[in-house]
Structure formats: structure tokens, C-alpha cells
Design a protein around this motif. Structure first.
Motif, PDB file in Angstrom:
ATOM      1  N   UNK A 101       0.798  -1.231   0.000  1.00 20.76           N
ATOM      2  CA  UNK A 101       0.000   0.000   0.000  1.00 20.76           C
ATOM      3  C   UNK A 101       0.829   1.279   0.000  1.00 20.76           C
ATOM      4  N   UNK A 102       1.926   1.311   0.732  1.00 21.08           N
ATOM      5  CA  UNK A 102       2.741   2.534   0.785  1.00 21.08           C
ATOM      6  C   UNK A 102       3.293   2.872  -0.595  1.00 21.08           C
ATOM      7  N   UNK A 103       3.743   1.861  -1.316  1.00 22.83           N
ATOM      8  CA  UNK A 103       4.290   2.093  -2.651  1.00 22.83           C
ATOM      9  C   UNK A 103       3.196   2.534  -3.617  1.00 22.83           C
ATOM     10  N   UNK A 104       2.043   1.877  -3.579  1.00 21.17           N
ATOM     11  CA  UNK A 104       0.968   2.255  -4.491  1.00 21.17           C
ATOM     12  C   UNK A 104       0.464   3.667  -4.209  1.00 21.17           C
TER      13      UNK A 104
ATOM     14  N   UNK B 127       3.656  -6.163 -10.382  1.00 24.69           N
ATOM     15  CA  UNK B 127       4.112  -5.010  -9.594  1.00 24.69           C
ATOM     16  C   UNK B 127       5.509  -4.599 -10.054  1.00 24.69           C
ATOM     17  N   UNK B 128       6.377  -5.577 -10.279  1.00 30.24           N
ATOM     18  CA  UNK B 128       7.721  -5.275 -10.772  1.00 30.24           C
ATOM     19  C   UNK B 128       7.653  -4.509 -12.094  1.00 30.24           C
TER      20      UNK B 128
ATOM     21  N   UNK C 228      16.834  -6.668  -8.229  1.00 29.46           N
ATOM     22  CA  UNK C 228      18.290  -6.490  -8.120  1.00 29.46           C
ATOM     23  C   UNK C 228      18.892  -6.203  -9.486  1.00 29.46           C
ATOM     24  N   UNK C 229      18.537  -6.986 -10.469  1.00 25.80           N
ATOM     25  CA  UNK C 229      19.105  -6.821 -11.801  1.00 25.80           C
ATOM     26  C   UNK C 229      18.742  -5.471 -12.401  1.00 25.80           C
ATOM     27  N   UNK C 230      17.559  -4.981 -12.081  1.00 25.71           N
ATOM     28  CA  UNK C 230      17.101  -3.696 -12.633  1.00 25.71           C
ATOM     29  C   UNK C 230      17.571  -2.509 -11.785  1.00 25.71           C
ATOM     30  N   UNK C 231      18.248  -2.793 -10.672  1.00 24.97           N
ATOM     31  CA  UNK C 231      18.630  -1.733  -9.721  1.00 24.97           C
ATOM     32  C   UNK C 231      17.408  -0.903  -9.345  1.00 24.97           C
ATOM     33  N   UNK C 232      16.323  -1.592  -9.096  1.00 21.30           N
ATOM     34  CA  UNK C 232      15.043  -0.975  -8.791  1.00 21.30           C
ATOM     35  C   UNK C 232      14.703  -1.260  -7.336  1.00 21.30           C
ATOM     36  N   UNK C 233      14.287  -0.228  -6.637  1.00 26.70           N
ATOM     37  CA  UNK C 233      13.923  -0.391  -5.236  1.00 26.70           C
ATOM     38  C   UNK C 233      12.655  -1.231  -5.134  1.00 26.70           C
ATOM     39  N   UNK C 234      12.659  -2.291  -4.321  1.00 23.86           N
ATOM     40  CA  UNK C 234      11.460  -3.125  -4.176  1.00 23.86           C
ATOM     41  C   UNK C 234      10.321  -2.345  -3.523  1.00 23.86           C
ATOM     42  N   UNK C 235       9.092  -2.765  -3.753  1.00 22.77           N
ATOM     43  CA  UNK C 235       7.954  -2.067  -3.151  1.00 22.77           C
ATOM     44  C   UNK C 235       7.934  -2.248  -1.636  1.00 22.77           C
ATOM     45  N   UNK C 236       7.276  -1.321  -0.961  1.00 21.36           N
ATOM     46  CA  UNK C 236       7.176  -1.342   0.493  1.00 21.36           C
ATOM     47  C   UNK C 236       5.897  -2.065   0.881  1.00 21.36           C
ATOM     48  N   UNK C 237       6.037  -3.107   1.690  1.00 18.86           N
ATOM     49  CA  UNK C 237       4.879  -3.862   2.156  1.00 18.86           C
ATOM     50  C   UNK C 237       4.355  -3.254   3.446  1.00 18.86           C
TER      51      UNK C 237
END
Length: 155
Positions: free
Chosen positions: A26-29, A86-87, A133-142
């Protein structure tokens, strides 16, 4: 504007994927929606519209009987498919920011994301977190969020 409109065209799967996004991250969305609202005067596609486009692209990706699928192990369940959604949603958002997309035609952003995605999937990932990791993208916050969608902008 009727928020059900885009889903009438895209079907139930994009809605299920957005619900998963909202329940799990929810925080990420909320952050993504608030960003979209700040740019609402120039945006022509809502998060729901982006979700429908992503779902279409993912179905095309996995429905190609001629494709070599080194990433077949990645999607083990419906939940993993939603995690992958989501990714891709966050990858598109990242690409749009990198290209300073102003809300016009989304096709160049989708194409650039498609190229990145094929490159990552060609490496045969076994988990969605590996893709972050491969995309150097911050994972979403659960988890729960103290943030709220800004309702004053009307989205």
C-alpha cells in the motif's frame, strides 16, 4: 470520470493485479498514485490504464508458443504473477521518470520497458526479487501506510 471505465475495456485481471498491489504494497501504491496526481494535468493515462497495458503485455509475453522461455520457472503461482506485475509497473514508472515522460504517448516508454524486460528475462530469473536487483530498482514497500491518496485532485 467513472473509475470503472478502464476496467470495462481491460477485464478483471488488471483489477485483480491492482488489488494485489494495494493489499501487499500500500505505501508504494499510494506513493505512485500521488505522483501521478501531481502530474495529472499532463498525464493521459491513469494507473488503471497503465495496469491494463501491463496486463496486456504480460499476456502477450507468456502466450507466445514460439518463444524460448528461459524464465518459465519465474511464474510459479497466481501470486508470483501478481508480484511480477508489480515489478513491471514499477519498471515502467522508473522508465517514464528516466525519459521525463510528460503524459503524451506511452508507447515509447512501454517499448523501452519491453526491451529491458526481455533482457532481464533472457537471463532466466528464478524469483521476482532477483529482477529488482538486476534492474537496480527499489522493491515495493509492504505493510500499512500512514500516507493517503490526495483526494483534492480528483483521482
Amino acid at each position: 470520470e467513472d473509475p470503472r471505465g478502464p476496467f470495462r475495456e481491460g477485464g478483471i485481471l488488471p483489477l485483480e493485479q491492482l488489488v494485489y498491489f494495494a493489499e501487499q504494497f500500500p505505501a508504494t501504491l499510494v506513493h505512485v498514485v500521488n505522483q501521478a496526481q501531481r502530474r495529472a494535468s499532463t498525464l493521459t493515462m491513469t494507473p488503471a490504464g497503465v495496469a491494463i497495458q501491463i496486463t496486456y503485455e504480460l499476456c502477450r509475453l507468456f502466450d507466445n508458443p514460439n518463444a524460448q522461455l528461459p524464465y518459465w520457472r519465474l511464474i510459479r503461482s497466481e501470486e508470483t504473477f501478481h508480484e511480477f506485475f508489480v515489478f513491471v509497473f514499477l519498471l515502467i514508472r522508473d522508465e517514464a521518470e528516466a525519459e521525463d515522460w510528460s503524459g503524451g504517448n506511452l508507447a515509447p516508454v512501454i517499448e523501452a520497458t519491453r526491451v529491458q524486460l526481455r533482457r532481464f528475462l533472457g537471463q532466466g530469473p528464478s524469483t521476482v526479487p532477483q529482477l529488482y536487483q538486476w534492474a537496480s530498482l527499489r522493491p515495493p514497500v509492504a505493510g500499512a501506510t500512514h500516507l493517503r491518496v490526495n483526494t483534492q485532485t480528483g483521482l
